[in-house]
Scaffold this active site. Structure first.
Site, PDB file in Angstrom:
ATOM      1  N   LYS A 269      -0.236   4.715   4.707  1.00  0.00           N
ATOM      2  CA  LYS A 269      -1.042   3.749   5.473  1.00  0.00           C
ATOM      3  C   LYS A 269      -0.364   3.474   6.812  1.00  0.00           C
ATOM      4  O   LYS A 269       0.854   3.233   6.863  1.00  0.00           O
ATOM      5  CB  LYS A 269      -1.207   2.451   4.666  1.00  0.00           C
ATOM      6  CG  LYS A 269      -2.188   1.483   5.302  1.00  0.00           C
ATOM      7  CD  LYS A 269      -2.592   0.380   4.332  1.00  0.00           C
ATOM      8  CE  LYS A 269      -3.459  -0.670   4.978  1.00  0.00           C
ATOM      9  NZ  LYS A 269      -4.731  -0.132   5.479  1.00  0.00           N
TER      10      LYS A 269
ATOM     11  N   HIS B 175       0.847  -1.197   0.000  1.00  0.00           N
ATOM     12  CA  HIS B 175       0.000   0.000   0.000  1.00  0.00           C
ATOM     13  C   HIS B 175       0.881   1.245   0.000  1.00  0.00           C
ATOM     14  O   HIS B 175       2.087   1.177   0.269  1.00  0.00           O
ATOM     15  CB  HIS B 175      -0.915   0.020   1.236  1.00  0.00           C
ATOM     16  CG  HIS B 175      -2.104  -0.884   1.101  1.00  0.00           C
ATOM     17  ND1 HIS B 175      -2.053  -2.215   1.406  1.00  0.00           N
ATOM     18  CD2 HIS B 175      -3.379  -0.643   0.667  1.00  0.00           C
ATOM     19  CE1 HIS B 175      -3.241  -2.768   1.178  1.00  0.00           C
ATOM     20  NE2 HIS B 175      -4.059  -1.833   0.726  1.00  0.00           N
TER      21      HIS B 175
END
Ligand code: NAD
Length: 270
Positions: A158, A154
């Site tokens: 995050k 990601h």
């Protein structure tokens, strides 16, 4: 509007998901975007909420439920019980994407499901739901001699790891093997870890750049390796899943459902 068309209302219409869903509804064969609400302080109240649709933004979510065949709800947590009550009262099919639901929210959805068709999912991506179902089936068919590793990447902003989706895929694999993920998960490795234990389900996390979300599940045996991978190309993946759920719910009977029901994956072992 012709006889086989369905009116779709959106609560939280000005949010990121609300706008993506309205975009995904444009040109749909049978779903017609026809009512929208957001909070009183939103500057677009009383104005067209998405250019070219002619739908005026209201503050009255109750009337959105009353006027629609299906309502899609991606509002923040805290609104689900009220909206579930409207779905029950007007027997409006109800699609719930809000995450972080409480036990009381789930109970309200169960009650609404006794009068209306309710579809709730923490992840509306078609691909992720299929990957989850396949992971469970593959884990069930392939024995412990196949090592399971789950890899995810990601964007750099995050803050949690592994991702909720990676854990969901891991839980499906553990369920397929009839084991408890908490007892089998290896969430990180560093230094002298010792050999991999048979039956472990390993996780690996990558972070960087602007990656929306990539997941891979690897089944590795001595002789062969099988990999399933999913890549989010843009955030519209949740919107198209929610629209698919709305289309399905518009012609289904009352009950409490999830995306596995919409994709007819329940018989597949999901
Ligand atoms: P957002 O903040 O961009 O949008 C929420 C919108 O709802 C805002 O316009 C807000 O003003 C409006 N709103 C708040 N209270 C309301 C009320 N009582 N009535 C009507 N409108 C109201 O948020 P977002 O990024 O669109 O995400 C919304 C929710 O959807 C979050 O819970 C998020 O985690 C979840 N989500 C779920 C999935 C999934 O696949 N299930 C995917 C993405 C996001």
């Amino acid at each position: 509007m012709s006889g086989n068309e369905f009116k779709v209302g959106i609560v939280g219409a000005m949010g990121r998901m609300g706008q993506a869903i309205i975009a995904a509804l444009q040109g749909h064969s049978v779903l017609r975007f026809s009512a929208a609400s957001d909070i009183e302080t939103h500057p677009m109240i009383g104005k067209e909420c998405y250019l070219g649709t002619g739908v005026s933004l209201s503050t009255n979510s109750q009337s959105v439920f009353e006027a629609s065949d299906v309502v899609i709800d991606f509002t923040p947590p805290g609104n689900t019980q009220t909206h579930a009550e409207y779905a029950k009262t007007f027997k409006t099919a109800y699609i719930v994407g809000t995450t972080g639901l409480t036990e009381a929210d789930h109970q309200a959805l169960d009650v609404a499901g006794q009068s209306a068709c309710v579809v709730q999912a923490g992840n509306f991506s078609l691909g992720v739901n299929l990957m989850t179902a396949f992971s469970k089936k593959m884990a069930e068919v392939l024995g412990d001699e196949w090592d399971i590793e789950i890899l995810e990447m990601h964007h750099k902003h995050k803050v949690d790891a592994p991702s909720g989706t990676a854990v969901m895929i891991g839980e499906a694999a553990a369920e397929g093997r009839r084991v408890n993920l908490d007892e089998k998960a290896v969430r990180a490795r560093d230094g002298i870890t010792g050999e991999r234990k048979s039956g472990d389900i390993g996780f690996a996390t990558l972070r960087g750049g602007s990656v929306i979300g990539e997941h891979e599940i690897i089944f590795a045996s001595e002789n062969e390796r099988l990999t399933l991978s999913h890549r989010a190309e843009n955030r519209g993946l949740f919107a198209s899943g929610a629209v698919r759920a709305a289309h399905w719910a518009a012609s289904h009977v009352k009950g409490r459902y999830n995306m596995m029901d919409v994709l007819e994956l329940t018989d597949f072992g999901a």
